[in-house]
Design an enzyme around this catalytic site. Sequence first.
Site, PDB file in Angstrom:
ATOM      1  N   LYS A  42       0.550  -1.075  -0.126  1.00  0.00           N
ATOM      2  CA  LYS A  42      -0.431   0.050  -0.404  1.00  0.00           C
ATOM      3  C   LYS A  42       0.736   1.344  -0.065  1.00  0.00           C
ATOM      4  O   LYS A  42       2.260   0.913   0.552  1.00  0.00           O
ATOM      5  CB  LYS A  42      -0.984  -0.030   1.236  1.00  0.00           C
ATOM      6  CG  LYS A  42      -0.269  -0.145   2.334  1.00  0.00           C
ATOM      7  CD  LYS A  42      -1.226  -0.166   4.197  1.00  0.00           C
ATOM      8  CE  LYS A  42      -0.323  -0.276   4.887  1.00  0.00           C
ATOM      9  NZ  LYS A  42      -1.375  -0.896   6.276  1.00  0.00           N
ATOM     10  N   TYR A 268      13.545  31.764   1.921  1.00  0.00           N
ATOM     11  CA  TYR A 268      12.404  32.228   2.213  1.00  0.00           C
ATOM     12  C   TYR A 268      12.489  32.444   3.750  1.00  0.00           C
ATOM     13  O   TYR A 268      12.918  31.832   4.673  1.00  0.00           O
ATOM     14  CB  TYR A 268      10.953  30.989   1.982  1.00  0.00           C
ATOM     15  CG  TYR A 268      10.805  30.761   0.767  1.00  0.00           C
ATOM     16  CD1 TYR A 268      10.810  32.058  -0.064  1.00  0.00           C
ATOM     17  CD2 TYR A 268      10.275  29.681   0.269  1.00  0.00           C
ATOM     18  CE1 TYR A 268      10.282  31.557  -1.452  1.00  0.00           C
ATOM     19  CE2 TYR A 268      10.245  29.523  -0.832  1.00  0.00           C
ATOM     20  CZ  TYR A 268       9.524  30.554  -1.758  1.00  0.00           C
ATOM     21  OH  TYR A 268       9.122  30.116  -3.348  1.00  0.00           O
TER      22      TYR A 268
HETATM   23  C1  LIG Z   1      -0.413  -1.189   6.310  1.00  0.00           C
HETATM   24  C2  LIG Z   1      -0.861  -2.824   7.958  1.00  0.00           C
HETATM   25  C3  LIG Z   1      -0.382  -4.472   7.749  1.00  0.00           C
HETATM   26  C4  LIG Z   1       0.741  -3.974   6.912  1.00  0.00           C
HETATM   27  O1  LIG Z   1       1.619  -3.345   8.258  1.00  0.00           O
HETATM   28  P1  LIG Z   1       3.082  -3.053   9.056  1.00  0.00           P
HETATM   29  O2  LIG Z   1       3.668  -2.766  10.276  1.00  0.00           O
HETATM   30  O3  LIG Z   1       3.295  -2.086   7.906  1.00  0.00           O
HETATM   31  O4  LIG Z   1       3.962  -4.680   8.156  1.00  0.00           O
HETATM   32  C5  LIG Z   1      -0.817  -5.054   7.684  1.00  0.00           C
HETATM   33  N1  LIG Z   1      -2.194  -5.220   7.846  1.00  0.00           N
HETATM   34  C6  LIG Z   1      -2.933  -4.114   8.192  1.00  0.00           C
HETATM   35  C7  LIG Z   1      -4.451  -4.476   8.335  1.00  0.00           C
HETATM   36  C8  LIG Z   1      -2.236  -3.022   7.642  1.00  0.00           C
HETATM   37  O5  LIG Z   1      -2.968  -1.758   7.986  1.00  0.00           O
END
Ligand SMILES: *Cc1c(COP(=O)(O)O)cnc(C)c1O
Length: 402
Positions: A42, A268
């Site tokens: 993601k 800036y």
């Molecule tokens: C983002 C997420 C993960 C991955 O988490 P990490 O801590 O980066 O391994 C796994 N399960 C869910 C439901 C998530 O939202």
Amino acid sequence: MEKETFQMGRAWIELSMDALRHNVAALRALLPPGCELMPAVKADAYGHGAALIAGELSQLGIRAFCVAAVSEGVALRRQGIQGAILILGYTHPEQFPLLAQYDLTQTVVDYDYAKVLNSYGRPVRVHIGVDTGMRRLGEPCGDISRICEMFRMENLRVEGIFSHLCADDTENADDRAFTLRQGEAFWKLVGELRRHGCVCPKAHILSSYGLLNYPELGGDYARAGIALYGVLSTRADGQRCKADLRPVLSLKTRITSVRELRRGGAGYGLAFRAARDSRIAALSIGYADGLPRALSCGAGSVLINGLKAPIAGRICMDQTLVDVTDIPDVRAGETATVIGTSGSESVSAYDLAEQTNTITNEVLSRLGARLEKTPVQSPPEFVVGPYGISARRAVKNQYSRK
Ligand SMILES: *Cc1c(COP(=O)(O)O)cnc(C)c1O
């Protein structure tokens, strides 16, 4: 290819696929029996570039991925990524047609959502999300009859059930007890469902910290994100991590101009004030690329020729000034390292996270879409740019000073 002319032009991410392969092997060695990795890709693979990362992972035999949004699943399919893609978050009913069109698996975020999804009227692959204590998404695990009902909904193809741990990253006794209760509640539910004839092929509860700290909670998948990219959320966690993880990402940018500053300010608000005769270099990276503006005014540094150049004044949207007074031979066209190694110095995602009072997950996932992503042979020492091989000279400079 036309794309190549932009590679490494102004600011770019270098991906060490060796490090990624190493991390996959290191995490696979920790998997409980029967468990496979379901990498979390993601947020553009935590800023690394989802298509490149998922493509490499596919070559390593990974057959299932998870993302946060339907758009991320669609993008992966358009890049040719095969295998299961689980959307961990909510998908709006207007986007339900994309689920079938791109063969994506949707999370059932609760009972009401199951009814909405079912009423779409066409078969959808789903994993049922179960809330065991995080209070974010998932049907509360107490009411087994409502979860059983989801299995009987005509259009839901229930292929999995999962929960998410929310206090699995500390060694604190209360958190440990809470996490173990989450695990217990989840597996008790899975067992009861089975006794009611509600059987689904996959059940999973571990993410990165779960896999590292609670492998005994088992499951068919470990949804590893941050660990796969070779860091944990904090340096302290990284230091006591039992897996040998290697950072996959380096962030580089171009030095675009170098100028003398005898007195006065720069940038800036003229927020940089020269306390001595100074030299200032401009870099072609800014906060729109994901370089946190909170690193302004010396809070952060970049590496040039193996030495630290403090950030001078306020970071701009597309550019950043650094103080190179103490670094000899800085030239326009050469490379600066924002995350990574130069000579014997390095700046890590941990440094940026500490300097901006956050976790590495946020620093990495906010690295912008404008950054080019390019796989490199590790170590990513020699960079060929339009001005020639720049890092080679950097290394030479470093030795000549000693
Ligand atoms: C983002 C997420 C993960 C991955 O988490 P990490 O801590 O980066 O391994 C796994 N399960 C869910 C439901 C998530 O939202």
